[in-house]
Write an enzyme that holds these catalytic residues in place. Structure first.
Site: not given
Lengths: 316, 309
Positions: B44, B114
Site C-alpha cells: 500500500e 474490512h
C-alpha cells in the site's frame, strides 16, 4: 536424527510394550536449496517408524478434515465473516510443531486455523470461535483470523498483510532478552514478501542477531496474483538477503523435510541469528471463501497438485 | 469516462486488472490496455507513493487501495507527502491529479479489517479532500469531479452499497460540485446530517419519525472536508435541532467537528443539544456488529430526544 528417534522409542515403549514392531523407516529428504548456508551441514535423511507415522497421519488428516468442515459450515452460513483455509499446506505447520515446542513463539497472518490447532486449541474451541460463540478460543470476538493462545505461545492471527512480521522480531528479542533457548517462528506468505515492514524487521533481527525464523509459505498466489506478476524476485528464501539473512528452500508438501529443516534452523537461529525459510506449497481453496480460486489458475493445476503432491497422501 | 477523456489517466491497485474485488474496474483493462489499467503488488505504501509520483508530473493517477482498513501503511505518504506537496513546494509542483479510491464501511461480516470508516483521520489533514458518495448516481458525479479536482482526493466508497444499490445512472459525463452538501429529504423539525451508506439508515429513521408526525430534513454532506457548512447552518437555523450520524467511533469522529461548527454558527437557534449517533469507541467488532452499528432505532431515539427536549 537417531537420538530423536530413540527418545521417541523410549517414550513409546511404555505405551506400546506389547508391540514389537519397531521397524525404523529411513526417509530420504529432498535436497534443500540454500543461500549463504553450507549445504553439507543440512540433513539428508531422517528416520521414523510406524507409530510416529500413524500419529502424524492422525494429526494431518485431522487438520485437513477440520478445514474441509469449515468450508461446509461457511456455506451453511454458520460461519460468517472471512475464512481463509489452509488445506494443502498442513504439512508445514505440522512439521514445524514436530520440530519445535510450545516454548517457541509462533506468529502468523490470517490463514491460521491449523496453527491454532497445533498450538493447543481443541477443534471445538476453534469452531466455536469461528462461529462467534463465547466458548471459542478468543471468546468469539476474533473469528477466523484472530486466534491467540498464551499457554501455547501463539501470538496470532493478524489481518493486515505483513504486519505480523516485525512483531515476530519483537518476540525474538524478548526470548533472547529472557535468555530462553527458544525461537520466534514468524510466518508470512508470498504476497506479504513485498511489504516494506518485513525488511525493516529482518534488518533489525540480523543487526541484533535475534533468534527469529522467517517462514515464507509460498503457495504460488497472493490472493489472485501469481508470484511472477507480483514479485520481481521470486526466490523468496533469498529475498531477505538485503539484510544478510541466510535462506533455505524446503518442500512444504513433505512433513519430514519441514521437520528436519526446522530442527536445523532452530539450532542455527538460537546460536547465530535470523534465518529465512521458504516453504513451497499449494492451497486447494481460493484465498478466502469468497474466492472460488479458479479465475487465476485452472482446475487441472489444482487437481494435479492434489494427485502428485498432496501432503496427507504422502504420509499415507 | 475519466480514462476516456483524459489520456494521461491511469487506474491501478491490487487486482484491478481483472476487475477488482468489487468489480469496480471490470472490463477497463480490456478497453484501455495494460499501460493504463494495471495491477500493483501487495504494497500500500508503494501504491500511494507511486501514485504521488505519477501525479506530481501531471499524469492523472487513480489509485485503488483494496480496503480502507489497509490504507495505514500508506498513511505517511498520504498525510506527509501528498497533502503537503503543493504547500511545501510553493506551488512549483503539486499532486492535484491524485485520487485515491477505497471501499470503506461496514458490510455485515467485515470484522475489524474490512469495515472501518477512516474519514476522520484524513479529513483532519489540511491539504486533502475527502469525498464520500451515497449511491451510484452521486458516485459517478462525485468521482469524476474528484478526479478532475486540482487537489489530492481520498474517495471513500461505501462497500455495502456495491451490491445492494441499484439506480439508473446517466451515461454521459457529468460532475457534481464537490463543495455542496445535498438536502436529500426536506423537512422542518430536525436536521439529520450524514454521508455514505449511513444516509439510507438516516432515511429509514426519518420515515419512522414521520409516522409520529416529526418532519426530518436529511442532508448528505458528500464532501467531508472541506465541507459545506453553510447548507448545514441554513438547515439547522430552520429546524433548531441537529443530529449527526456516522459509523465511525464517536469520540473524535467527524460528527464532533460538525457539532462544534454548528453550535458556533447556530447557537441562538438551537432548541436542543446537538446529538451524535455513531459507533462506540471500540475496534470494529465482528460478532457484535449489529449492536455496534448506529442503527435506525438509535437515530429514531435521538430524534425523539431532540424533539421532546
Amino acid at each position: 536424527m537417531f537420538t530423536a528417534t530413540s527418545n521417541f522409542l523410549k517414550k513409546s515403549s511404555a505405551f506400546y510394550s506389547i508391540t514389537r514392531n519397531f521397524s525404523q523407516i529411513k526417509i530420504p529428504l529432498p535436497e534443500y536449496q540454500v543461500h549463504n548456508f553450507n549445504i553439507k551441514d543440512l540433513p539428508t535423511e531422517t528416520t521414523t517408524n510406524k507409530e510416529e507415522l500413524l500419529e502424524y497421519y492422525k494429526d494431518i488428516a485431522g487438520l485437513r478434515r477440520m478445514e474441509v468442515t469449515m468450508d461446509n459450515l461457511y456455506k451453511q452460513r454458520e460461519i460468517r465473516g472471512f475464512c481463509h483455509l489452509y488445506d494443502g499446506q498442513e504439512a508445514i505447520c505440522l512439521g514445524i510443531e514436530k520440530a519445535c515446542n510450545l516454548d517457541d513463539c509462533l506468529i502468523t497472518a490470517y490463514r491460521d486455523h491449523c496453527q491454532a490447532r497445533v498450538r493447543g486449541y481443541s477443534v471445538h474451541q476453534i469452531m466455536a470461535e469461528m462461529m462467534g460463540k463465547k466458548t471459542g478460543a478468543t471468546k468469539g470476538k476474533g473469528g477466523s483470523m484472530h486466534f491467540y493462545r498464551k499457554a501455547g505461545n501463539f501470538y496470532g492471527g493478524h489481518g493486515i498483510v505483513g504486519a505480523q512480521t516485525p512483531m515476530g522480531v519483537g518476540l525474538a528479542f524478548a526470548l533472547k532478552y529472557k535468555q530462553k533457548p527458544n525461537i520466534a517462528i514468524t510466518m508470512y506468505g508470498d504476497g506479504a514478501s513485498n511489504q516494506g515492514q518485513l525488511f525493516e524487521g529482518a534488518n533489525i533481527a540480523k543487526l541484533w542477531n535475534l533468534p527469529c525464523i522467517f517462514i515464507c509459505e509460498n503457495n504460488q498466489f497472493g490472493m489472485g496474483t501469481s508470484n511472477e506478476r507480483a514479485s520481481a524476485n521470486t526466490t523468496y528464501f533469498k529475498k531477505l538477503d538485503m539484510a544478510n539473512v541466510p535462506g533455505m528452500l524446503i518442500d512444504g508438501h513433505n512433513v519430514f523435510a519441514v521437520r528436519e529443516g526446522m530442527r536445523f534452523a532452530k539450532k542455527y537461529a538460537i546460536e547465530n541469528g535470523p534465518v529465512c525459510i521458504e516453504m513451497k506449497t499449494y492451497r486447494y481453496h481460493g484465498h478466502s471463501m469468497s474466492d472460488p480460486g479458479v479465475t487465476y489458475r485452472t482446475r487441472e493445476d489444482v487437481s494435479n497438485i492434489r494427485k502428485t503432491k498432496d501432503c496427507v497422501n504422502y504420509i499415507k | 469516462t475519466a480514462l476516456e477523456k483524459d489520456s494521461t489517466a491511469a487506474v491501478f491497485g491490487e487486482d484491478v486488472k481483472f476487475g477488482g474485488v468489487f468489480r469496480c474496474s471490470l472490463d477497463l483493462n480490456e478497453k484501455y490496455g495494460d499501460d493504463r489499467v494495471f495491477n500493483t503488488p501487495l504494497c500500500e505504501q508503494g501504491i500511494a507513493a507511486f501514485a504521488i509520483g505519477l501525479a506530481s508530473v501531471g499524469r492523472t493517477a487513480i489509485a485503488e487501495i483494496q480496503f480502507a482498513d489497509y490504507m495505514y501503511p500508506a498513511f505517511d505518504q498520504i498525510v506527509n507527502e501528498a497533502a503537503k506537496f503543493r504547500y511545501r513546494a510553493g506551488s512549483a509542483f503539486d499532486v492535484g491529479a491524485l485520487t485515491i479510491r477505497s471501499p470503506y464501511g461496514a458490510v455485515g461480516h467485515g470484522g475489524h479489517y474490512h469495515s472501518q470508516s477512516p474519514e476522520a483521520y484524513y479529513a483532519h489533514t489540511p491539504g486533502l479532500k475527502v469525498v464520500i458518495p451515497r449511491d451510484p448516481v452521486t458516485t459517478k458525479g462525485l468521482l469524476l469531479a474528484s478526479i478532475r479536482d486540482k487537489n489530492p482526493v481520498i474517495f471513500l466508497e461505501p462497500k455495502a452499497l456495491y451490491r445492494a444499490s441499484e439506480a439508473d445512472v446517466p451515461v454521459e459525463d457529468y460532475e457534481l460540485d464537490l463543495h455542496v452538501a445535498e438536502v436529500v429529504h426536506p423537512g422542518s423539525d430536525v436536521s439529520i446530517i450524514s454521508w455514505g451508506s449511513q444516509i439510507q439508515v438516516a432515511m429509514q429513521a426519518a420515515k419512522m419519525a414521520e409516522e409520529d408526525g416529526i418532519s426530518c430534513e436529511v442532508i448528505d454532506l458528500q464532501t467531508i472536508f472541506p465541507y459545506d457548512w453553510e447548507t448545514l447552518a441554513q438547515s439547522v437555523n430552520k429546524t433548531g435541532r441537529c443530529i449527526i450520524t456516522h459509523e465511525a467511533p464517536i469520540s473524535g469522529g467527524w460528527a464532533a467537528e460538525i457539532a462544534a461548527k454548528i453550535q458556533q454558527k447556530c447557537f441562538l437557534r438551537l432548541e436542543s443539544p446537538i446529538e451524535r449517533v455513531c459507533g462506540y469507541d471500540t475496534p470494529f467488532p465482528r460478532t457484535h456488529e449489529s449492536i455496534y452499528m448506529p442503527s435506525k432505532w438509535k437515530i429514531y431515539e435521538a430524534i425523539k430526544r431532540s424533539v421532546h427536549f
